[in-house]
Design a protein around this motif. Structure first.
Motif, PDB file in Angstrom:
ATOM      1  N   THR A   1       0.871  -1.350  -0.220  1.00  0.00           N
ATOM      2  CA  THR A   1      -0.104   0.036   0.112  1.00  0.00           C
ATOM      3  C   THR A   1       0.954   1.277   0.056  1.00  0.00           C
ATOM      4  O   THR A   1       2.062   1.170   0.255  1.00  0.00           O
ATOM      5  CB  THR A   1      -1.051   0.022   1.208  1.00  0.00           C
ATOM      6  OG1 THR A   1      -1.797   1.076   1.295  1.00  0.00           O
ATOM      7  CG2 THR A   1      -0.002   0.221   2.576  1.00  0.00           C
ATOM      8  N   ASN A   2       0.241   2.420  -0.429  1.00  0.00           N
ATOM      9  CA  ASN A   2       0.736   3.748  -0.198  1.00  0.00           C
ATOM     10  C   ASN A   2      -0.091   4.299   0.562  1.00  0.00           C
ATOM     11  O   ASN A   2      -0.018   5.692   0.749  1.00  0.00           O
ATOM     12  CB  ASN A   2       1.104   4.288  -1.766  1.00  0.00           C
ATOM     13  CG  ASN A   2      -0.361   4.618  -2.362  1.00  0.00           C
ATOM     14  OD1 ASN A   2      -1.302   4.467  -1.659  1.00  0.00           O
ATOM     15  ND2 ASN A   2       0.056   5.317  -3.420  1.00  0.00           N
TER      16      ASN A   2
ATOM     17  N   ASP B   1      -3.228   4.420   4.184  1.00  0.00           N
ATOM     18  CA  ASP B   1      -3.754   3.876   5.497  1.00  0.00           C
ATOM     19  C   ASP B   1      -4.780   2.873   5.127  1.00  0.00           C
ATOM     20  O   ASP B   1      -5.005   1.747   5.786  1.00  0.00           O
ATOM     21  CB  ASP B   1      -4.424   4.814   6.201  1.00  0.00           C
ATOM     22  CG  ASP B   1      -3.202   5.400   7.300  1.00  0.00           C
ATOM     23  OD1 ASP B   1      -2.008   5.128   6.737  1.00  0.00           O
ATOM     24  OD2 ASP B   1      -3.644   5.857   8.277  1.00  0.00           O
TER      25      ASP B   1
ATOM     26  N   TYR C   1      -4.623  -0.917   5.605  1.00  0.00           N
ATOM     27  CA  TYR C   1      -4.608  -1.351   6.882  1.00  0.00           C
ATOM     28  C   TYR C   1      -5.922  -2.213   7.402  1.00  0.00           C
ATOM     29  O   TYR C   1      -5.752  -2.872   8.322  1.00  0.00           O
ATOM     30  CB  TYR C   1      -3.778  -0.227   7.862  1.00  0.00           C
ATOM     31  CG  TYR C   1      -2.434   0.085   7.722  1.00  0.00           C
ATOM     32  CD1 TYR C   1      -1.594  -0.421   8.616  1.00  0.00           C
ATOM     33  CD2 TYR C   1      -2.081   0.858   6.678  1.00  0.00           C
ATOM     34  CE1 TYR C   1      -0.123  -0.482   8.205  1.00  0.00           C
ATOM     35  CE2 TYR C   1      -0.890   1.157   6.372  1.00  0.00           C
ATOM     36  CZ  TYR C   1       0.246   0.411   7.156  1.00  0.00           C
ATOM     37  OH  TYR C   1       1.456   0.778   6.891  1.00  0.00           O
TER      38      TYR C   1
ATOM     39  N   ASP D   1       4.640  -0.908   3.138  1.00  0.00           N
ATOM     40  CA  ASP D   1       3.994   0.484   3.027  1.00  0.00           C
ATOM     41  C   ASP D   1       5.137   1.100   2.124  1.00  0.00           C
ATOM     42  O   ASP D   1       6.386   1.233   2.778  1.00  0.00           O
ATOM     43  CB  ASP D   1       3.840   1.090   4.237  1.00  0.00           C
ATOM     44  CG  ASP D   1       2.996   2.385   4.140  1.00  0.00           C
ATOM     45  OD1 ASP D   1       3.254   3.095   3.298  1.00  0.00           O
ATOM     46  OD2 ASP D   1       2.233   2.690   5.105  1.00  0.00           O
TER      47      ASP D   1
ATOM     48  N   VAL E   1      -2.517   2.720  11.838  1.00  0.00           N
ATOM     49  CA  VAL E   1      -1.716   2.089  11.670  1.00  0.00           C
ATOM     50  C   VAL E   1      -1.171   1.659  13.279  1.00  0.00           C
ATOM     51  O   VAL E   1      -0.922   0.402  13.269  1.00  0.00           O
ATOM     52  CB  VAL E   1      -0.362   3.102  11.190  1.00  0.00           C
ATOM     53  CG1 VAL E   1       0.877   2.266  11.325  1.00  0.00           C
ATOM     54  CG2 VAL E   1      -0.925   3.286   9.415  1.00  0.00           C
TER      55      VAL E   1
ATOM     56  N   ILE F   1       4.756  -5.045   9.786  1.00  0.00           N
ATOM     57  CA  ILE F   1       4.863  -3.831   9.041  1.00  0.00           C
ATOM     58  C   ILE F   1       6.240  -3.417   8.430  1.00  0.00           C
ATOM     59  O   ILE F   1       7.172  -3.356   9.206  1.00  0.00           O
ATOM     60  CB  ILE F   1       4.285  -2.772   9.181  1.00  0.00           C
ATOM     61  CG1 ILE F   1       2.822  -2.932   9.904  1.00  0.00           C
ATOM     62  CG2 ILE F   1       3.869  -1.477   8.325  1.00  0.00           C
ATOM     63  CD1 ILE F   1       2.197  -1.916  10.728  1.00  0.00           C
TER      64      ILE F   1
ATOM     65  N   PHE G   1       7.891  -0.736   6.336  1.00  0.00           N
ATOM     66  CA  PHE G   1       7.764   0.807   5.814  1.00  0.00           C
ATOM     67  C   PHE G   1       8.855   0.788   4.737  1.00  0.00           C
ATOM     68  O   PHE G   1       9.962   0.271   4.682  1.00  0.00           O
ATOM     69  CB  PHE G   1       7.855   1.672   6.901  1.00  0.00           C
ATOM     70  CG  PHE G   1       6.685   1.648   7.901  1.00  0.00           C
ATOM     71  CD1 PHE G   1       5.337   2.316   7.253  1.00  0.00           C
ATOM     72  CD2 PHE G   1       6.598   1.434   9.079  1.00  0.00           C
ATOM     73  CE1 PHE G   1       4.418   2.254   8.083  1.00  0.00           C
ATOM     74  CE2 PHE G   1       5.771   1.235   9.858  1.00  0.00           C
ATOM     75  CZ  PHE G   1       4.286   1.843   9.233  1.00  0.00           C
TER      76      PHE G   1
ATOM     77  N   HIS H   1      -1.700   9.789   1.855  1.00  0.00           N
ATOM     78  CA  HIS H   1      -1.119   8.910   1.110  1.00  0.00           C
ATOM     79  C   HIS H   1       0.147   9.111   0.540  1.00  0.00           C
ATOM     80  O   HIS H   1       0.561  10.408   0.678  1.00  0.00           O
ATOM     81  CB  HIS H   1      -2.143   8.261   0.117  1.00  0.00           C
ATOM     82  CG  HIS H   1      -2.259   9.502  -1.053  1.00  0.00           C
ATOM     83  ND1 HIS H   1      -2.654  10.520  -0.893  1.00  0.00           N
ATOM     84  CD2 HIS H   1      -1.956   9.057  -2.380  1.00  0.00           C
ATOM     85  CE1 HIS H   1      -2.720  11.040  -2.160  1.00  0.00           C
ATOM     86  NE2 HIS H   1      -2.144  10.403  -3.051  1.00  0.00           N
TER      87      HIS H   1
END
Ligand SMILES: [Zn+2]
Lengths: 998, 88
Positions: A330-331, A333, A336, A353, A363, A373, A375, A502
């Motif tokens: 994803t880019n 929220d 989630y 992410d 998050v 997660i 990042f 985003h």
């Protein structure tokens, strides 16, 4: 019959009702409330289709209208339909579906070789490859493309389903029943407005069915249910599910497609399958929501890769897991939320992410659940051919242009989210020029051109609180403008977790030396490299790039690909998206059936059928009918094994020798009354009318203002200020409009009324040397001698007690009369005439014999009055009055109209006296001349002359006046005939017109 | 489909009407000498406007009255309709 991916407790399906269906020949089980897609996924089936160009394996990607891949051939109730979206069709007993774009099967597809030859299938492939030689086109290229391009196969069976149309008017149409639609419809309904709330899906509520939110302390779904049930109770509200507003037209006309029958296991004979609603709304509120867009990465089309909201919908609505080992990429929220739904059901996802460390409420919630997660991570490429089995993941560098280190993560599904695109199709169709909102990297509606307003996610509003507030406010305002009521509103309290902004990351960069296919448009198989080639080759305008690469041109209209495509073009061109612009949105939003468009206007309901009062008699007497506009006219009356030509010759000969009777009810009839009636006729017709005595008829020709002949017919003076006009059958409606135009717009000072009386009178024509004998017996008290009722005379009489109008007019060139009685007495008149005429050898004749008779006489009709001829061309110059003005007269003075070498009507006979000359033949001087052979005329009407017993035709011939006696050729490329013809006078029979006066 | 207000019948769907073209064209008077140009202008020459256009419509599946409408040819907005005897 296991559904190993079905959850036990989640979803809105009815587990008490199992439904057995089949896919590619294999039987599966699902539940009532499933879509075909959710039922297949419950059974672990992902591979459903092959891609359009490369025949790559494809699986489900979305859960509704966003689906680009799962277009299947579906058979229900014995009727097969192609290109059905598996994510939209509801599961029903007996449904059977098949993959379309593959041969011999979706598992082993020969066309997949295209995938390995893909360097030969670049953008513009079809344009580049299938060009030369030209002769290859029909035999080789087209059949190849058709086969290879294979969407589904249209059924060749008759569609026995019922489709309907409905017209509706309302104050407010609300399209979409998510939080925005529900709040605005509710507020408007409370103000007493007439509201239609339309929901495309079977279930109301939109995102409220899947999002973990509360409104007024109810779950989203419970609040939606509560509002819907309240709306359904209100008499001023129509609530429709399975109903998609797909088109927005002028003056706030929208069209809605309602699916009524397909989900029913059993439906009554009169329940339509689908219905189109034409809705004219004073105000339209567009609460059509938004569609998640993907992030582009290598092999992102591998089966098992889903939009993250779709994965969530499969869990929440259908109780189905799209996989048990998910990677979420994803880019923003919102993905989630999907991670949390997996976790709730005992599945541990890994979240990648593209953003740096985030700490929004959402998050944080995921972190608290001990979900991994990563990042600043992105998927580089997915591995697995028919199903994803792992992803190569990279840690992004600071600029997100390359990877610092990579690793492989095993998985059985990927849920991807590249943020949200408002569904602006209807707003755009209404004429709203969209504007770019760079907070959400998408287009949103701007200034309205019609009475429409977008609310909620469709307008780029992505928080529930704001959506509900706007919904209530706008619904209340829009309705109170119409109803003038202002019911106080209380905006309900909602609860949702806050989201962080985003990331603009939309496409994973290729590692050096790697050449992974990264798809932008799944349905049309358009990859990043295709768009790059198009730009390299010089395409700039987004409309051109779209057509050259076919980006966004598939049946899904690029719902998941448009913005990524624009983003790519902008990046290459070093522009920003709004500078690139967007392509045009057109209806329908999703494909609709031809059946729904056609509705009930099929078969005999295609257009009305006009029957004369004598129709049943004709039918009983073996008439073969011909269509004349909406009318059915007897073409001939078949005796024994007669052919058309034998029958029409017999009928025509009988008129020339004895007497015939023809139904002329279909002729247009116009009643003209008023002190200025004669003056109107004098202006409309080319000849003089003021001095026509009462009780006399006159033949007249009327022109258009450009001098072209419009129509002809006879008009009779019934009394001083009362005329009865006749027109040709086909021009009746035009002539009436023409008269009304001049009376209402041009010369309103004329005191005249016109009225169509075509339906009021039944008419028959009695023609032939014995016609007076028959007439005399029909009207024994009437003097019908030549002196008392001369040619063009008119009398009224009593036909055995029935009031009748008798006109002595002739179309056949014989002594003839036309009798009119009120329609109700038509059959009486006809039968009485047949009975009395028996001793005189009377026979009915149809339009074919009627044509023969008039052609022989050189009378013009429809084929000569074809909108290209002036009176001179038809030898009607004798009817042009020099002493008065009339419509079109000034045009007759034009240079070309006065030329002596103009086209003119002539007669034509074949030199061999045998060959019939096809109508439409070209007249040429030299049959062997080099093509294009100069054409000097054409054949307008042809018949077999019963008088002279050989073929005879009328033609319009250049310099016709001076061509009499010349020999020409009539060529018909259609019939492949070459006939030598002699040009003669157009009056082949009775030159002096003695018979009509006898 | 447009929504057209017939001055006699009220709001009706477009499919009840027939279009009649430019509503400002004046037919030259009968029996009057007219030049070729004047006549050609009347018979053939029409403006293809973008914007406000006064045009004729015929309520053919209704009251059968001709009337004038003022319509924007680009947006289809109809500003006004009027009987032939009225100003528009
Ligand atoms: Zn009207």
């Amino acid at each position: 019959m296991s559904q190993e991916f079905r959850l036990n407790n989640e979803g809105l399906i009815n587990r008490k009702k199992e439904i057995i269906f089949s896919f590619n020949g294999k039987k599966y089980t699902g539940y009532e409330g499933d879509t075909l897609a959710s039922a297949l996924l419950a059974n672990g089936v992902h591979l459903v289709s092959r891609s359009f160009k490369y025949h790559r394996p494809r699986g489900f990607f979305g859960a509704g209208v966003d689906e680009p891949n799962a277009k299947l051939q579906v058979t229900m109730n014995g009727y097969s339909e192609p290109n059905v979206n598996a994510t939209e069709i509801e599961l029903v007993k007996g449904l059977s579906a098949n993959s379309q774009n593959c041969w011999p099967s979706v598992n082993f597809d020969v066309g997949a070789i295209n995938n390995f030859l893909n360097r030969f299938f670049p953008a513009g492939f079809y344009y580049k490859t299938f060009m030369w030689p030209k002769s290859f086109w029909y035999k080789i290229y087209e059949p190849f493309i058709r086969k290879a391009a294979g969407l589904g196969v249209a059924s060749v069976e008759k569609d026995n389903e019922r489709y309907e149309h409905k017209y509706e008017y309302c104050d407010l149409l609300v399209a979409g029943s998510g939080p925005a639609g529900l709040s605005s419809a509710f507020a408007a309904a409370k103000n007493g407005a007439k509201v239609i709330l339309a929901e495309d899906k079977p279930r109301f509520g939109g995102t409220l069915l899947t999002d973990d939110v509360t409104i007024d302390n109810l779950s989203g779904k419970d609040w939606a249910d509560k509002i819907i049930s309240e709306l359904k109770e209100m008499p001023n509200v129509v609530v429709k599910n399975r109903s998609q507003v797909f088109g927005y037209y002028d003056h706030n006309m929208t069209v809605m497609f309602e699916r009524i029958g397909d989900h029913l296991e059993q439906k009554s004979k009169f329940t339509p399958r689908q219905r189109l609603w034409y809705i004219r709304a004073k105000e339209v509120l567009l609460s059509t929501g938004s569609i998640e867009r993907p992030i582009v990465f290598g092999n992102n089309d591998t089966p098992g890769i889903f939009l993250s909201a779709a994965a969530k919908e499969y869990i929440k609505v259908y109780g189905v897991l799209v996989g048990k080992k998910p990677v979420i990429f994803t880019n923003n929220d919102s993905a989630y939320e999907t991670a949390l739904e997996f976790k709730k059901n005992g599945i541990n996802p890994i979240v990648l992410d593209t953003r740096e460390e985030q700490n929004s409420q959402l998050v944080q919630d995921v972190k608290n659940q001990n979900i991994t997660i990563k990042f600043s991570h992105a998927i580089i490429v997915a591995n697995g051919y028919k199903k994803v089995n792992s992803v190569l993941v990279g840690k992004l560098n600071k600029n997100k242009t390359d990877y610092e280190k990579t690793e492989i993560i095993e998985c059985d599904c990927v849920c991807v989210s590249g943020f949200w695109t408002p569904t602006v199709h209807l707003a755009s169709q209404s004429g709203n020029k969209l504007s770019y909102n760079d907070k959400i990297d998408a287009f949103v509606p701007d200034k309205s051109k019609q009475s429409e307003k977008s609310i909620g996610a469709a307008n780029g509003t992505f928080t529930l609180k704001e959506t509900i507030e706007n919904g209530f406010k706008i619904g209340s305002e829009a309705s109170s403008r119409i109803t003038k009521k202002n019911n106080p509103i209380t905006i309900p309290k909602s609860n949702e977790l806050n989201h962080n902004p985003h990331d603009k990351f939309w496409c994973s960069p290729l590692p050096k030396g790697k050449n992974y296919k990264r798809f932008v448009d799944f349905q049309n198989d358009v990859a990043v490299s295709d768009i790059e080639i198009a730009l390299k080759e010089g395409y700039r305008s987004i409309e051109h790039v779209k057509r050259y690469t076919t980006l966004g041109m598939a049946t899904d209209q690029g719902r998941t690909s448009n913005l990524n495509g624009l983003q790519l073009v902008a990046n290459i061109e070093k522009k920003i998206v709004p500078q690139v612009g967007h392509t045009t949105f057109r209806p329908p939003f999703t494909p609709i059936t031809i059946g729904a468009i056609v509705g009930r206007e099929i078969g005999k309901e295609f257009m009305p059928t006009r029957k004369t009062p004598m129709h049943d008699w004709h039918e009983k007497n073996n008439a073969v009918f011909v269509d004349a506009g909406a009318w059915k006219r007897p073409r001939y009356y078949k005796q024994g094994n007669e052919t058309l030509s034998e029958a029409s010759r017999r009928e025509a000969k009988n008129v020339r020798d004895y007497v015939g009777i023809c139904d002329v009810t279909t002729l247009g009839k116009i009643d003209i009354k008023g002190p200025d009636a004669a003056e109107l006729l004098n202006r409309v017709y080319t000849n003089a009318w003021l001095k026509l005595p009462v009780g006399k008829a006159r033949y007249g020709v009327m022109l258009r203002e450009d001098g072209i002949v419009m129509d002809d017919g006879t008009t009779t003076r019934i009394s001083e200020n009362h005329f009865h006009m006749t027109t040709t059958t086909l021009q009746a409606a035009n002539v009436l409009s023409h008269l009304e135009y001049y009376l209402q717009v041009v010369w309103p000072e004329l005191n005249v009324n016109v009225l169509s009386t075509t339906e009021q009178w039944a008419g028959l024509s009695l023609a032939g040397p014995k016609s007076r004998d028959v007439l005399a017996k029909l009207f024994p008290n009437l003097n019908v001698s030549n002196e008392a009722l001369p040619f063009m005379g008119y009398v009224e009489g009593s036909l055995f007690g029935v009031e009748a109008r008798i006109f002595r007019i002739s179309f056949s060139g014989e002594l003839a009369f036309e009798i009119n009685v009120k329609s109700d007495h038509g059959i009486f008149m006809w039968e009485k005439t047949m009975e009395i005429g028996k001793e005189f050898n009377i026979q009915p004749y149809g339009t074919e014999a009627l044509s023969t008779l008039r052609i022989e006489m050189g009378h013009v009709a429809g084929p000569e009055l074809d909108g290209r001829t002036i009176p001179y061309d038809l030898s009607l110059e004798g009817l042009i009055s020099n002493n008065k003005d009339f419509i079109g007269k000034r045009s007759l003075g034009r240079e070309a109209f006065k030329s002596d070498s103009r086209q003119k009507i002539v007669g034509l006979i074949p030199v061999d006296k045998k060959s019939s000359i096809p109508e439409g033949s070209h007249l040429v001087e030299n049959k062997d001349a080099k093509l294009p052979n100069p054409k000097i005329g054409y054949v307008s009407s042809s018949c077999w002359s019963v008088e002279n017993n050989n073929p005879f035709s009328l033609g319009i011939l250049k310099n016709g006046k001076n061509m009499i006696g010349k020999k020409l050729f009539a060529l018909s490329p259609l019939k492949n005939t070459v006939i030598e013809v002699e040009v003669i006078s157009s009056h082949y029979v009775d030159h002096e017109g003695k018979r009509v006066r006898s | 489909m447009l929504n057209i207000k017939c001055p006699y019948c009220g709001d009706r769907a477009q499919k009840e009407f027939a279009y009649g073209g430019d509503g400002t064209v004046k037919r030259p008077e009968l029996n009057k000498e007219v030049s070729n140009k004047e006549w050609d202008d009347f018979v053939y020459m029409r403006k293809s406007l973008r914007g406000k256009h006064i045009e004729l419509w015929h309520h053919i599946s209704g009251c059968r009255q001709w009337f004038r409408a003022q319509r924007d040819t680009a947006t289809h907005e109809i500003f006004k309709t009027a009987k032939i005897s009225e100003e528009i």
